[in-house]
Design a protein around this motif. Structure first.
Motif, mmCIF file in Angstrom:
data_model
loop_
_atom_site.group_PDB
_atom_site.id
_atom_site.type_symbol
_atom_site.label_atom_id
_atom_site.label_comp_id
_atom_site.label_asym_id
_atom_site.label_seq_id
_atom_site.Cartn_x
_atom_site.Cartn_y
_atom_site.Cartn_z
ATOM 1 N N ARG A 2 0.821 -1.189 0.000
ATOM 2 C CA ARG A 2 0.000 0.000 0.000
ATOM 3 C C ARG A 2 0.865 1.253 0.000
ATOM 4 O O ARG A 2 0.519 2.268 -0.614
ATOM 5 N N HIS A 140 -4.936 4.482 -10.516
ATOM 6 C CA HIS A 140 -4.837 3.030 -10.652
ATOM 7 C C HIS A 140 -3.435 2.676 -11.135
ATOM 8 O O HIS A 140 -3.086 2.969 -12.276
ATOM 9 N N ARG A 199 -2.724 -4.379 -8.898
ATOM 10 C CA ARG A 199 -4.166 -4.438 -9.163
ATOM 11 C C ARG A 199 -4.526 -5.505 -10.188
ATOM 12 O O ARG A 199 -5.608 -5.466 -10.757
ATOM 13 N N THR A 201 -6.122 -8.521 -11.381
ATOM 14 C CA THR A 201 -7.171 -9.397 -10.865
ATOM 15 C C THR A 201 -7.217 -10.737 -11.575
ATOM 16 O O THR A 201 -8.108 -11.551 -11.318
ATOM 17 N N ASN A 226 -4.315 -9.309 -6.675
ATOM 18 C CA ASN A 226 -4.590 -7.907 -6.349
ATOM 19 C C ASN A 226 -3.972 -7.550 -4.992
ATOM 20 O O ASN A 226 -4.632 -7.572 -3.954
ATOM 21 N N GLN A 229 -5.766 -4.796 -2.670
ATOM 22 C CA GLN A 229 -7.057 -5.075 -2.061
ATOM 23 C C GLN A 229 -7.194 -6.513 -1.553
ATOM 24 O O GLN A 229 -8.175 -6.836 -0.878
ATOM 25 N N THR A 231 -8.053 -9.311 -2.914
ATOM 26 C CA THR A 231 -9.355 -9.885 -3.261
ATOM 27 C C THR A 231 -9.338 -11.406 -3.220
ATOM 28 O O THR A 231 -10.371 -12.035 -3.015
ATOM 29 N N ASP A 271 -12.959 -12.367 -1.597
ATOM 30 C CA ASP A 271 -13.664 -11.125 -1.274
ATOM 31 C C ASP A 271 -13.607 -10.879 0.232
ATOM 32 O O ASP A 271 -12.534 -10.745 0.774
ATOM 33 N N HIS A 272 -14.774 -10.872 0.925
ATOM 34 C CA HIS A 272 -14.780 -10.520 2.345
ATOM 35 C C HIS A 272 -14.770 -11.737 3.271
ATOM 36 O O HIS A 272 -14.895 -11.593 4.483
#
Length: 648
Positions: A2, A140, A199, A201, A226, A229, A231, A271-272
């Protein structure tokens, strides 16, 4: 990774302007760019030179000798320095207000990121520290490469100060870091592919990481999609440390205090949803296995953990730290290690725990354990909680409300069909006994440890045996019937019927008061009274054995149980003969506060030996209520003989 994003973000204005004004001479724009960004942010930007770099696909630009200052409140003068920053810019997204950088290359960068104690962040470029809100990010960065660089991150709110050194070549990217992480010394090393796919994916990025946070070791090896994030994650994980509680310093999720542990499994994120699947763990001498899943959906007030843990072998000593016995704070028996409800707000949970094989002291006849751990809004409950004990079962609920200060605790348990010989497995004479122990525990208290909760508790507890048999030798010994003990030793022991046994207490502010303490057999009737202080762990009980067979050797005197839980002292009072007549003492059995009365009514009813004993005690109590002093005395005396003869 990050942090590397902020490197590109801090100079993104530079590349946007370069894309629009490349035709007008890039180096001529250096001065206007520096002035514009400096005026807007209040920080000085310096660029040595600007020029275009040949590229087949999109425009590519290079800025030499870039320096961007920190705000005045920061601890270092500069936020970013780099020998060069080179980036490729896609033209079409610029028309939609988006800046897409397919590739960024950094030459000897140094980035200092800082979060102050008052919440100010040096990477927010607005002077008022209020970043403009946009629907999604405008910047991005898809991939990044770098020469050797340094990243420093300091967070005064969470006691973090980390410095990372990064390098890359055709073989891959390497990094090593050291410093303080959440208040503990930390060091780490990582290796990955040569291109940081921030990034991407579609293409997984291979990564190996090993870190030490205090005495907690974390290592994982696998792939991440990614990087910014996260993911998708699929990595093999190894963990070890002195206690699971210190994982809070690493991932910010509360776990209980445990003995030293090691664990390995697979960490998968989609994802989450984050799942630690098919893990095995060694906690002390206990073997655990299972799967835990955490839902990090932003719509929840906090992450939610659910899953199931099975203990193939569970050693009770390893549960000590969990229930507050890990590091005693005072000299005593009751667990006094404090809980930490401040961390309970980090997660909600619904986890089932089942243990089949228990490793335990011989004198503690536990057989299995099953519970469901629920955490909601800092309220921890074990509902249901059940474990086998002495051939029977102890089942109910335990609730700890960590939102209250101190913790509000409640326990509601039922004792069901405990076997007398199994309850005392180390007492040889108890093995000829037969009888089932039933009862209840209903207590509520306040405190941050088990000892404090019990020391303030209100409620009731009681157990009873409604028929059975017990060693005659033990009963004669309790009565101090020395002649009877000698005869039993010579002629051999034999079990005698248990008519009724009741131990019933009312609890007020941590002090247990006897409602009834009776053990009635054909050989002896033992009745007691007194108090047990759960706060000081002191006992003051008086037992009155009443032998039913006359014996010239019987001392027929009270027994006193005093001292503390850790050092009990049992002694007879040979100077005082026990009061004659059982009726007066047995009147205590019909105390309206008796906790076990409802359970007795649910049991054998009219055939209950305890019911008969209580009925016998009621008669003298009713007679004693009649007017007339002489009549009352006569009634008491005759009722004493009646109860005594009935008790035989």
């Amino acid at each position: 990774m990050r942090a590397l994003k902020w490197i590109a973000a801090s100079v993104v204005v530079l590349f946007v302007l370069l894309a629009l004004f490349v035709a007008f001479g890039l180096n001529a724009l250096r001065g206007p760019i520096e002035r514009k960004l400096s005026e807007r942010t209040g920080r000085e930007l310096r660029i040595g030179s600007l020029h275009a770099v040949w590229s087949w696909a999109n425009p590519r630009f290079r800025a030499e000798k870039v320096t961007f200052a920190n705000p005045a409140w920061a601890t270092t003068k500069t936020m970013l320095t780099a020998d060069a920053i080179e980036a490729e810019v896609e033209l079409l997204p610029l028309f939609y207000g988006q800046v897409v950088l397919p590739d960024v290359h950094l030459v000897h960068p140094r980035l200092d990121l800082e979060l102050a104690a008052d919440g100010r962040k040096n990477w927010i470029l607005e002077r008022d520290q209020k970043p403009k809100r946009h629907r999604g990010s405008r910047f991005h960065i898809q991939a990044m490469t770098l020469d050797e660089g340094v990243l420093r991150y300091e967070d005064a709110t969470r006691d973090i100060a980390i410095e990372a050194h990064l390098g890359a070549d055709r073989q891959g990217t390497t990094a090593w870091a050291y410093g303080i992480y959440r208040g503990v010394a930390a060091s780490a090393a990582a290796t990955g592919g040569p291109v940081l796919r921030l990034r991407d994916t579609a293409q997984p990025y291979a990564l190996h990481f090993a870190g030490l946070f205090g005495d907690t070791h974390v290592e994982f090896d696998g792939t991440i999609v990614n990087l910014l994030q996260l993911t998708s994650v699929d990595v093999a994980v190894e963990l070890s440390g002195s206690t699971l509680a210190r994982l809070y310093d690493v991932i910010g999720v509360a776990f209980p205090h445990t003995n030293a542990y090691t664990s390995h499994g697979r960490l998968v994120r989609n994802d989450h949803l984050v799942r630690y699947q098919d893990f095995v763990a060694k906690v002390g001498d206990s073997d655990l296995a299972g799967t835990l899943q955490v839902d990090t959906d932003g719509g929840r007030p906090r992450p939610f953990m659910h899953g199931e843990v099975t203990a193939k072998v569970l050693k009770l000593a390893d549960l000590g730290p969990i229930v507050g016995t890990g590091r005693p704070q005072k000299k005593g028996v009751l667990p006094d290690m404090p809980f930490d409800p401040g961390r309970w707000g980090s997660i909600d949970a619904d986890v089932s725990i089942n243990a089949g094989t228990l490793v335990r002291p011989k004198q503690l006849p536990l057989e299995n354990l099953a519970t469901r751990v629920n955490m909601r809004d800092r309220v921890l409950s074990l509902d249901p909680l059940a474990f086998g004990i002495a051939g029977g079962k102890l089942a109910g609920t335990v609730k700890l409300d960590g939102s209250k200060q101190p913790i509000a605790a409640r326990i509601d348990m039922r004792v069901k069909d405990l076997s007398l010989p199994k309850l005392f497995p180390t007492v040889d004479k108890a093995q000829t006994s037969i009888g089932d122990v039933n009862g209840l525990i209903e207590l509520a208290g306040r405190g941050d440890s088990v000892a404090q909760m019990l020391g303030t508790a209100d409620g009731k507890l009681g157990v009873f045996i409604d028929g059975g048999r017990v060693s005659k030798f033990l009963m004669q010994l309790a009565a101090l019937d020395l002649w009877g003990v000698a005869k039993t030793k010579l002629q051999g022991d034999e079990p005698v019927p248990i008519r009724c046994a009741i131990g019933d207490f009312a609890v007020k502010n941590g002090v247990m008061h006897t409602n009834a303490l009776v053990f009635d057999t054909n050989v002896v009737n033992v009745q007691g009274s007194g108090e047990v202080n759960l706060k000081s762990e002191a006992m003051d009980l008086k037992l009155k054995p009443q032998p039913k067979d006359s014996s010239v050797a019987s001392l027929n005197s009270p027994l006193y149980i005093r001292g503390t839980f850790g050092e009990p002292k049992v002694s007879p009072d040979v100077g005082k003969l026990a009061a004659k007549g059982l009726g007066a003492v047995l009147m205590g059995v019909i105390n309206p506060l008796l906790a076990v009365l409802p359970l007795l009514k649910e049991g054998k009813d009219k055939d209950s030996p305890c019911a008969k004993l209580i009925a016998q005690a009621k008669k003298p109590a009713q007679t004693a209520q009649k007017p007339g002093k002489a009549a009352a005395g006569k009634s008491s005396s005759s009722s004493g003989r009646s109860a005594a003869s009935g008790a035989r």
